[in-house]
Design a protein around this motif. Structure first.
Motif, PDB file in Angstrom:
ATOM      1  N   ARG A 228       8.407   1.205  -4.350  1.00  0.00           N
ATOM      2  CA  ARG A 228       6.963   1.001  -4.270  1.00  0.00           C
ATOM      3  C   ARG A 228       6.602   0.226  -3.008  1.00  0.00           C
ATOM      4  O   ARG A 228       5.641   0.583  -2.295  1.00  0.00           O
ATOM      5  N   HIS A 232       4.309   1.801  -0.002  1.00  0.00           N
ATOM      6  CA  HIS A 232       3.063   1.145   0.406  1.00  0.00           C
ATOM      7  C   HIS A 232       3.106   0.786   1.892  1.00  0.00           C
ATOM      8  O   HIS A 232       2.093   0.915   2.600  1.00  0.00           O
ATOM      9  N   CYS A 235       2.648   4.071   3.803  1.00  0.00           N
ATOM     10  CA  CYS A 235       1.320   4.647   3.564  1.00  0.00           C
ATOM     11  C   CYS A 235       0.224   3.774   4.158  1.00  0.00           C
ATOM     12  O   CYS A 235      -0.923   4.216   4.292  1.00  0.00           O
ATOM     13  N   THR A 239      -2.215  -0.894  -2.364  1.00  0.00           N
ATOM     14  CA  THR A 239      -2.074  -0.188  -3.639  1.00  0.00           C
ATOM     15  C   THR A 239      -2.638   1.211  -3.485  1.00  0.00           C
ATOM     16  O   THR A 239      -3.747   1.385  -2.971  1.00  0.00           O
ATOM     17  N   LEU A 240      -1.883   2.203  -3.905  1.00  0.00           N
ATOM     18  CA  LEU A 240      -2.369   3.576  -3.859  1.00  0.00           C
ATOM     19  C   LEU A 240      -3.488   3.755  -4.883  1.00  0.00           C
ATOM     20  O   LEU A 240      -3.510   3.108  -5.929  1.00  0.00           O
TER      21      LEU A 240
END
Length: 253
Positions: A228, A232, A235, A239-240
């Motif tokens: 995670r 993150h 990305c 938080t997605l």
């Protein structure tokens, strides 16, 4: 004009283009992520309307040489129903990862096959016990396919092989390194080696799913935490959106 016919695909997302049309972000096996305009798809009589659904195998045909191509036809590939409940949210989570980490028109056929296998797990009647392990397997393969996952059978900075009984942590900025005393998220060297071997299997998604499922419960939790953080980081978000939605729904239950 470039034409593509009967390409295996999945819809990742769509958004309004005009009063009657939508832009479809699709993940295809031979062409990667593509943007397609589905003209008239919002009309009640459109043939696109009942077909362009997420988490369903499709066969798409399109044409054009602009950045956004024109969708010509879409056919349902059949074979599975739409996931529901938490499995549906997990599918949307996988879609968000693909949208954030894949460049347009960059083909990843092995990742496409892994995604198709993930969707099959999510749509299964007996999906619940396997969903978490299937997501970890997909995350690992996605990170490797996009070049964000270091080798898991050696320390990243020194290239020293892992010791089976030693502890190692996956760090976004430094790759795989020996865990420090203060680290609360790590896996044994033997665990990382098992995951590395599984990803090199002839059927990488299934092998990695079994490798993740075979980890002790606390190791699966620590793997989730490390992946995670790495996702993150790459990305570029804290938080997605789909993760936040899952947490919001859990807080209401």
């Amino acid at each position: 004009m470039k034409r593509v016919a009967h390409e295996p695909a999945y819809v990742l997302h769509h958004y309004d283009w005009s009063e009657s049309s939508v832009i479809v972000e699709a993940f295809t096996r031979a062409h990667g992520r593509v943007a397609l305009v589905a003209k008239g798809a919002k009309r009640p009589s459109s043939n696109f309307r009942p077909v362009l659904l997420p988490l369903q195998p499709l066969s798409l045909s399109w044409g054009g040489d602009a950045e956004i191509r024109t969708l010509k036809s879409a056919e349902w590939g059949g074979g599975q129903v739409m996931p529901t409940g938490e499995a549906l949210l997990s599918g949307y989570y996988a879609n968000e990862l693909l949208l954030r980490l894949l460049a347009r028109e960059d083909a990843h056929p092995r990742l496409f096959d892994a995604y198709a296998a993930l969707v099959q797990v999510l749509a299964s009647e007996h999906a619940e016990p396997l969903v978490a392990a299937a997501l970890r397997a997909f995350e690992l393969l996605l990170l490797r396919e996009t070049g964000h996952l270091p080798a898991l059978d050696a320390q990243t900075l020194t290239f020293a092989p892992l010791a089976a009984e030693a502890s190692y942590r996956l760090v976004a900025e430094g790759g795989l390194r020996a865990a420090h005393d203060e680290d609360d998220s790590w896996l044994m060297g033997s665990h990382w080696q098992a995951l590395a071997a599984a990803m090199d299997d002839a059927a990488p998604f299934l092998a990695t799913l079994h490798a993740v499922a075979g980890l002790p419960a606390d190791a699966r939790t620590r793997l989730r935490q490390q992946l995670r953080a790495l996702l993150h980081y790459h990305c570029g978000v804290g938080t997605l959106r789909t993760r936040q939605l899952m947490m919001d729904l859990q807080s209401l239950s």
